[in-house]
Scaffold this active site. Sequence first.
Site, short mmCIF file in Angstrom:
data_model
loop_
_atom_site.label_atom_id
_atom_site.label_comp_id
_atom_site.label_asym_id
_atom_site.label_seq_id
_atom_site.Cartn_x
_atom_site.Cartn_y
_atom_site.Cartn_z
CE LYS A 224 2.26 0.07 -9.84
NZ LYS A 224 1.59 -1.12 -10.32
N GLY B 134 -3.13 1.46 -22.43
CA GLY B 134 -4.09 2.37 -21.78
C GLY B 134 -4.27 1.95 -20.35
CB CYS C 193 -1.48 1.57 -14.00
SG CYS C 193 -2.44 1.24 -12.52
P1 NAD Z 1 -9.84 4.59 -7.76
O1 NAD Z 1 -10.00 5.96 -8.34
O2 NAD Z 1 -10.59 3.45 -8.33
O3 NAD Z 1 -10.14 4.64 -6.20
C1 NAD Z 1 -9.73 5.66 -5.33
C2 NAD Z 1 -10.80 5.79 -4.26
O4 NAD Z 1 -10.30 6.65 -3.22
C3 NAD Z 1 -12.09 6.44 -4.76
O5 NAD Z 1 -13.18 5.57 -4.50
C4 NAD Z 1 -12.19 7.75 -3.94
O6 NAD Z 1 -13.52 8.09 -3.63
C5 NAD Z 1 -11.40 7.39 -2.72
N1 NAD Z 1 -10.83 8.52 -1.95
C6 NAD Z 1 -10.16 9.60 -2.42
N2 NAD Z 1 -9.77 10.38 -1.39
C7 NAD Z 1 -10.21 9.79 -0.26
C8 NAD Z 1 -10.11 10.10 1.12
N3 NAD Z 1 -9.49 11.21 1.55
N4 NAD Z 1 -10.69 9.29 2.02
C9 NAD Z 1 -11.33 8.16 1.60
N5 NAD Z 1 -11.46 7.80 0.30
C10 NAD Z 1 -10.89 8.60 -0.61
O7 NAD Z 1 -8.27 4.30 -7.84
P2 NAD Z 1 -7.54 2.89 -8.02
O8 NAD Z 1 -7.59 2.45 -9.44
O9 NAD Z 1 -7.98 1.96 -6.96
O10 NAD Z 1 -6.03 3.33 -7.74
C11 NAD Z 1 -5.61 3.70 -6.44
C12 NAD Z 1 -4.09 3.79 -6.46
O11 NAD Z 1 -3.52 2.50 -6.74
C13 NAD Z 1 -3.52 4.73 -7.52
O12 NAD Z 1 -2.37 5.35 -7.03
C14 NAD Z 1 -3.16 3.80 -8.65
O13 NAD Z 1 -2.14 4.30 -9.47
C15 NAD Z 1 -2.67 2.59 -7.89
N6 NAD Z 1 -2.78 1.30 -8.62
C16 NAD Z 1 -3.90 1.05 -9.36
C17 NAD Z 1 -3.99 -0.16 -10.03
C18 NAD Z 1 -5.21 -0.48 -10.87
O14 NAD Z 1 -5.13 -1.43 -11.65
N7 NAD Z 1 -6.30 0.26 -10.77
C19 NAD Z 1 -2.98 -1.13 -9.91
C20 NAD Z 1 -1.88 -0.84 -9.12
C21 NAD Z 1 -1.79 0.39 -8.48
#
Ligand code: NAD
Length: 446
Positions: free
Chosen positions: A208, A274, A277
């Site tokens: 990743k 930006g 990620c």
């Molecule tokens: P996000 O901030 O949109 O969502 C995270 C969610 O987790 C939030 O809604 C938060 O309230 C919840 N949360 C936090 N702690 C919690 C807990 N203990 N119990 C239950 N819920 C909890 O984040 P995202 O953009 O979905 O990214 C999540 C992960 O995936 C990150 O590591 C990110 O790097 C990775 N990722 C994101 C993308 C993207 O395009 N957004 C793509 C690939 C990977």
Amino acid sequence: MKIGVVGTGYVGLVSGVCLASKGHEVICVDLRKDIVKKLNSGIPHIFERDLDELLKNVINKNLFEATNDLIYALNSSDIILLAVGTPSENGKIDLSQIKKASQEIGEYIRDNDKFISIVVKSTVVPSTTDSFVKNIIETTSKKKLGKFGIGMNPEFLREGDAVKDFMYPDRIVMGFEDDKTKLLLEEMYKPWKCDKLLVNSRTAEMIKYSNNTMLACLISMNNELSNLASKIGGIDYLDVIEGVSLDKRWSPIIDKKRIKPSIISYFTPGAGFGGSCFPKDVQAIRTQGETIGIDMQMTNSILSVNDNQPKQVLQMLSKFSKSNKKVLLLGLSFKPETDDIRESSSIKILKLILLEGYKVIASDPIAIENTKKEINHSDLRFDSSWKKEIELNDIIIIGTNWIEYKSLKKILQKTSKKKVVIDCKRLFKSSEIVGHKYLTFGESKL
Ligand code: NAD
């Protein structure tokens, strides 16, 4: 199969809904009550194309529900996907959300004999899953790996295309530390027909980061070269890209037909990468490398080139009289088709021009509400109907390449007063904006 997803953001929600659409029973957990309430009434709390329809569909089939109750999800699931946030804290990965969720799961495993696999879907630096997460669960549960399972399944979806990317992935990487988790991962992804890679957790984590860092590298490399081209003058970097991309190692000729892979879009010069990620992931892997004694020269350069790109808009603006300080900024989200403004280059530009004293009207089809939560400034006004603002502003900055901004070309043809157009996304060719001053990355002499 019964799947629990902890963290219902962009990744957790899209993964949960798509897995349910393939017939799995999914429970998504989030800390936020408002998210859970909205989701159970069939309304996604984020904007993502096709997601609302798919969500309603899986709810109607009783294959999806959201809850604030982690224990309920753990009781009902064979596998738990951790999709909580892993933001950047001073350039270092912040694992506090992973830690908290792992502790709570460890407590559940301590008190229950049921076997459950915990699979990290969040982006985490190599060795997080097989060391940090495993150790927390072992310490909290007082049980060893084997009594529970551990795995890592990185997510490659791109916001704006998230549903399509999840449903039709180019590959699925499954990292695992025990055989039961391997079997569960294979079962979970059985409905998907694509390349599947079975590796250990830290290899999955490294895939990743290498993926994102190499893409970010292409962007920064091209931005640096395009900066040079514009300083030299008389070169349009789009022509340079065309010339470079015709190398058959980038665009192979198959059956006498040229194939133009989408990677070439990463060559386009602009205000830098930006989103939620690339910036944080490149920072996180840089910091991990430096912490263990690796000189991360290339990775540092990727970041410093990127940090400087938005500042070039100030250089472009400096060519014009400061007496006219009214700017119309088109686009706020970090890319089109999303309301996500995290690390958006357009938001960085907005902050810079406000600091310089410009009065700004900012527009975006869907990201205005998110921006209002982050920026409140007396010189900033929002207006989603940007077309009527054209006449009233002399400087127009294109910050996000929303397709609707393509109509700016026609509007400008009918506008008699000469405007300054700064195109940070190369939405237009300079020949398309006639009768106005057009400035862009990789072409204008800075
Ligand atoms: P996000 O901030 O949109 O969502 C995270 C969610 O987790 C939030 O809604 C938060 O309230 C919840 N949360 C936090 N702690 C919690 C807990 N203990 N119990 C239950 N819920 C909890 O984040 P995202 O953009 O979905 O990214 C999540 C992960 O995936 C990150 O590591 C990110 O790097 C990775 N990722 C994101 C993308 C993207 O395009 N957004 C793509 C690939 C990977």
